[in-house]
Design a protein around this motif. Structure first.
Motif, PDB file in Angstrom:
ATOM      1  N   ASN A 114       3.602   6.775  -2.098  1.00  5.35           N
ATOM      2  CA  ASN A 114       4.884   7.493  -2.192  1.00  5.35           C
ATOM      3  C   ASN A 114       5.505   7.519  -3.583  1.00  5.35           C
ATOM      4  O   ASN A 114       6.493   8.221  -3.800  1.00  5.35           O
ATOM      5  N   ARG A 115       4.938   6.779  -4.531  1.00  3.77           N
ATOM      6  CA  ARG A 115       5.615   6.671  -5.824  1.00  3.77           C
ATOM      7  C   ARG A 115       5.657   7.997  -6.585  1.00  3.77           C
ATOM      8  O   ARG A 115       6.656   8.296  -7.243  1.00  3.77           O
ATOM      9  N   GLU A 116       4.590   8.790  -6.487  1.00  2.97           N
ATOM     10  CA  GLU A 116       4.581  10.075  -7.195  1.00  2.97           C
ATOM     11  C   GLU A 116       5.603  11.048  -6.605  1.00  2.97           C
ATOM     12  O   GLU A 116       6.398  11.640  -7.354  1.00  2.97           O
ATOM     13  N   PRO A 117       5.639  11.263  -5.272  1.00  2.00           N
ATOM     14  CA  PRO A 117       6.653  12.163  -4.723  1.00  2.00           C
ATOM     15  C   PRO A 117       8.079  11.681  -4.983  1.00  2.00           C
ATOM     16  O   PRO A 117       8.969  12.499  -5.272  1.00  2.00           O
ATOM     17  N   ALA A 125       4.707  11.859   4.975  1.00  2.74           N
ATOM     18  CA  ALA A 125       4.667  10.847   6.033  1.00  2.74           C
ATOM     19  C   ALA A 125       5.994  10.737   6.775  1.00  2.74           C
ATOM     20  O   ALA A 125       6.407   9.641   7.178  1.00  2.74           O
ATOM     21  N   ASN A 126       6.668  11.871   6.951  1.00  2.92           N
ATOM     22  CA  ASN A 126       7.909  11.932   7.745  1.00  2.92           C
ATOM     23  C   ASN A 126       9.026  11.055   7.186  1.00  2.92           C
ATOM     24  O   ASN A 126       9.842  10.514   7.937  1.00  2.92           O
ATOM     25  N   ASN A 127       9.067  10.925   5.879  1.00  2.00           N
ATOM     26  CA  ASN A 127      10.157  10.217   5.211  1.00  2.00           C
ATOM     27  C   ASN A 127      11.134  11.209   4.600  1.00  2.00           C
ATOM     28  O   ASN A 127      10.853  12.407   4.516  1.00  2.00           O
ATOM     29  N   MET A 128      12.267  10.691   4.158  1.00  2.00           N
ATOM     30  CA  MET A 128      13.278  11.506   3.489  1.00  2.00           C
ATOM     31  C   MET A 128      13.780  10.778   2.253  1.00  2.00           C
ATOM     32  O   MET A 128      13.785   9.540   2.193  1.00  2.00           O
ATOM     33  N   PRO A 156       0.804  -1.233   0.000  1.00  2.00           N
ATOM     34  CA  PRO A 156       0.000   0.000   0.000  1.00  2.00           C
ATOM     35  C   PRO A 156       0.830   1.273   0.000  1.00  2.00           C
ATOM     36  O   PRO A 156       0.456   2.266  -0.631  1.00  2.00           O
ATOM     37  N   ALA A 157       1.977   1.269   0.686  1.00  2.00           N
ATOM     38  CA  ALA A 157       2.807   2.476   0.744  1.00  2.00           C
ATOM     39  C   ALA A 157       3.290   2.897  -0.638  1.00  2.00           C
ATOM     40  O   ALA A 157       3.510   4.089  -0.895  1.00  2.00           O
ATOM     41  N   PRO A 217      12.403   6.486   6.350  1.00  2.00           N
ATOM     42  CA  PRO A 217      12.458   7.317   7.551  1.00  2.00           C
ATOM     43  C   PRO A 217      13.836   7.240   8.195  1.00  2.00           C
ATOM     44  O   PRO A 217      14.466   6.178   8.211  1.00  2.00           O
ATOM     45  N   PHE A 218      14.292   8.371   8.725  1.00  2.00           N
ATOM     46  CA  PHE A 218      15.605   8.432   9.374  1.00  2.00           C
ATOM     47  C   PHE A 218      15.514   9.299  10.622  1.00  2.00           C
ATOM     48  O   PHE A 218      14.583  10.080  10.792  1.00  2.00           O
TER      49      PHE A 218
END
Length: 199
Positions: free
Chosen positions: A13-16, A189-192, A8-9, A136-137
């Motif tokens: 996230n694929r577009e960003p 979603a607080n990822n980098m 599902p993720a 995420p980091f």
């Protein structure tokens, strides 16, 4: 039986990720995706970047079957057949690439896999080529979101070798392998998304 798996993720996230990759990836060449998982990212990015050859890989046999099934059902000519690749192994089945991408592996694997990822990038990438890592980091200069702290705890409960990595440790590992940290991109979603370049 359909071997295609769904993450599902990936849909979120694929577009960003793709928008960032558009400014990072070379115009042509081979992109090696490490830890391709379900294969949905590989399918999406191969379509989005038709001038690039896309090489998916994973160390898990079920993931390889899923990637192959997505490729057979909906794949494009520039999406290569998946290969078994363990990032922590000293020998990879791909000996050169013009760029590398690794999404959501660093925190869901032992640190040895990240060590191997950078060592492998040093072997297969030419000077100036990008290694892109998403996930995420932790960072000393950015407060960790409560949801990421809870995620980190849940990961460590599943496997004590897993968990969010400190950006300083990742950057130090990169530089030890001849890759220079170039940019950090904040993601939903607080990822980098971390961009490194081979020296």
């Amino acid at each position: 039986m359909d071997d295609r798996r769904h993450a599902p993720a990936t849909q979120r996230n694929r577009e960003p990720i793709g928008d960032c990759l558009a400014d990072i990836l070379p115009a042509t060449g081979l992109v090696l995706e490490v830890a391709s998982g379900s294969g949905e990212h590989a399918l999406f990015f191969a379509r989005r970047f038709p001038a690039l050859e896309w090489q998916p890989s994973d160390p898990d046999a079920d993931a390889i079957r899923s990637i192959a099934a997505w490729r057979e059902a909906e794949g494009t000519a520039n999406l290569r057949a998946p290969v078994m690749l363990d990032a922590s192994a000293p020998d990879w089945p791909v000996d050169r690439a013009d760029a590398m991408l690794c999404v959501n592996m660093v925190h869901i694997s032992p640190w040895d896999a990240t060590i191997g990822l950078f060592a492998g990038a040093a072997r297969v990438l030419p000077a100036g080529a990008p290694l892109v890592i998403y996930g995420p980091f932790r960072s000393a200069d950015i407060p960790t979101a409560p949801s990421n702290l809870e995620f980190d705890r849940s990961l460590k409960m599943r496997d004590p070798r897993w968990g969010l990595r400190d950006l300083a440790d990742v950057d130090a590992l990169a530089q030890a392998n001849g890759l220079m940290p170039k940019a950090r991109h904040g993601m939903p979603a607080n990822n980098m998304l971390l961009e490194f370049r081979r020296l």
